[in-house]
Motif scaffolding. Structure first.
Motif, short mmCIF file in Angstrom:
data_model
loop_
_atom_site.label_atom_id
_atom_site.label_comp_id
_atom_site.label_asym_id
_atom_site.label_seq_id
_atom_site.Cartn_x
_atom_site.Cartn_y
_atom_site.Cartn_z
N UNK A 18 3.21 98.99 -42.34
CA UNK A 18 3.41 97.61 -43.29
C UNK A 18 3.10 96.38 -42.05
N UNK A 19 3.87 96.61 -41.19
CA UNK A 19 3.84 95.32 -40.26
C UNK A 19 2.67 95.27 -39.31
N UNK A 20 2.29 96.62 -38.60
CA UNK A 20 1.24 96.52 -37.70
C UNK A 20 -0.09 97.04 -38.34
N UNK A 21 0.14 97.53 -39.84
CA UNK A 21 -1.09 97.75 -40.49
C UNK A 21 -2.07 98.75 -40.12
N UNK A 22 -1.30 99.89 -39.60
CA UNK A 22 -2.01 101.00 -39.10
C UNK A 22 -2.48 101.83 -40.29
N UNK A 23 -3.62 102.54 -40.08
CA UNK A 23 -3.84 103.28 -41.29
C UNK A 23 -2.85 104.69 -41.53
N UNK A 24 -2.62 105.09 -42.59
CA UNK A 24 -1.66 106.00 -43.12
C UNK A 24 -1.76 107.37 -42.19
N UNK A 25 -2.95 107.81 -42.07
CA UNK A 25 -3.14 109.02 -41.45
C UNK A 25 -2.84 108.96 -40.02
N UNK A 26 -3.22 107.64 -39.53
CA UNK A 26 -2.72 107.60 -37.98
C UNK A 26 -1.50 107.31 -37.92
N UNK A 27 -0.54 106.58 -38.63
CA UNK A 27 0.71 106.49 -38.44
C UNK A 27 1.64 107.69 -38.84
N UNK A 28 1.18 108.71 -39.66
CA UNK A 28 1.67 109.80 -39.65
C UNK A 28 1.49 110.86 -38.68
N UNK A 29 0.38 110.83 -38.13
CA UNK A 29 -0.12 111.63 -36.88
C UNK A 29 0.65 111.17 -35.60
N UNK A 30 0.87 109.83 -35.52
CA UNK A 30 1.65 109.33 -34.33
C UNK A 30 3.11 109.58 -34.45
N UNK A 31 3.52 109.51 -35.64
CA UNK A 31 5.07 109.95 -35.80
C UNK A 31 5.48 111.41 -35.84
N UNK A 32 4.15 112.15 -36.12
CA UNK A 32 4.39 113.70 -35.84
C UNK A 32 4.37 114.10 -34.60
N UNK A 33 3.28 113.57 -33.75
CA UNK A 33 3.07 114.08 -32.34
C UNK A 33 3.76 113.48 -31.46
N UNK A 34 4.22 112.10 -31.51
CA UNK A 34 4.85 111.45 -30.48
C UNK A 34 6.19 110.74 -30.73
N UNK A 35 6.72 111.13 -31.62
CA UNK A 35 8.03 110.57 -31.96
C UNK A 35 8.99 111.65 -32.63
N UNK A 36 8.66 112.18 -33.63
CA UNK A 36 9.61 113.08 -34.41
C UNK A 36 9.51 114.83 -34.31
N UNK A 37 8.03 114.76 -33.86
CA UNK A 37 7.60 116.29 -33.73
C UNK A 37 8.01 117.15 -34.70
N UNK A 38 7.65 116.66 -36.23
CA UNK A 38 7.65 117.27 -37.29
C UNK A 38 5.97 117.24 -38.03
N UNK A 39 6.12 118.30 -38.98
CA UNK A 39 4.84 118.11 -39.53
C UNK A 39 4.33 116.87 -40.20
N UNK A 40 3.23 116.54 -40.20
CA UNK A 40 2.95 115.15 -41.07
C UNK A 40 3.13 115.23 -42.58
N UNK A 41 3.01 116.43 -43.24
CA UNK A 41 3.39 116.40 -44.73
C UNK A 41 4.93 116.15 -44.91
#
Length: 78
Positions: A18-41
């Motif tokens: 919402x703030x940085x306006x990054x695409x949904x799939x990119x946000x979920x991918x970043x959160x999955x791979x770089x931050x929380x190490x959980x599946x995107x779904x």
């Protein structure tokens, strides 16, 4: 610990999407791979299908809640 993690996920999602306006799939991918190490779904479901998390996300979008919440601090009321 799950509740604290979920709050951080919601805050991170809000910041990136919402703030940085990054695409949904990119946000979920970043959160999955770089931050929380959980599946995107799983991340998506935790944010949008858990009522408490969805309510918190909606409040962030409306600007009713600060994004820098430190749930790591313990306060005791006697």
């Amino acid at each position: 610990m799950t509740r604290i993690r979920d709050r951080k996920m919601v805050e991170t999602f809000h910041q990136l999407y919402d703030v940085k306006r990054i695409r949904l799939d990119d946000v979920l991918s970043r959160m999955s791979l770089n931050m929380f190490f959980l599946d995107t779904n799983y991340i998506y479901k935790r944010i949008f299908y858990v009522n408490e998390n969805l309510s918190y996300y909606e409040s962030l979008k409306e600007g009713r809640t600060k994004t820098a919440v430190d749930d790591g601090q313990l306060t005791l009321g006697f």
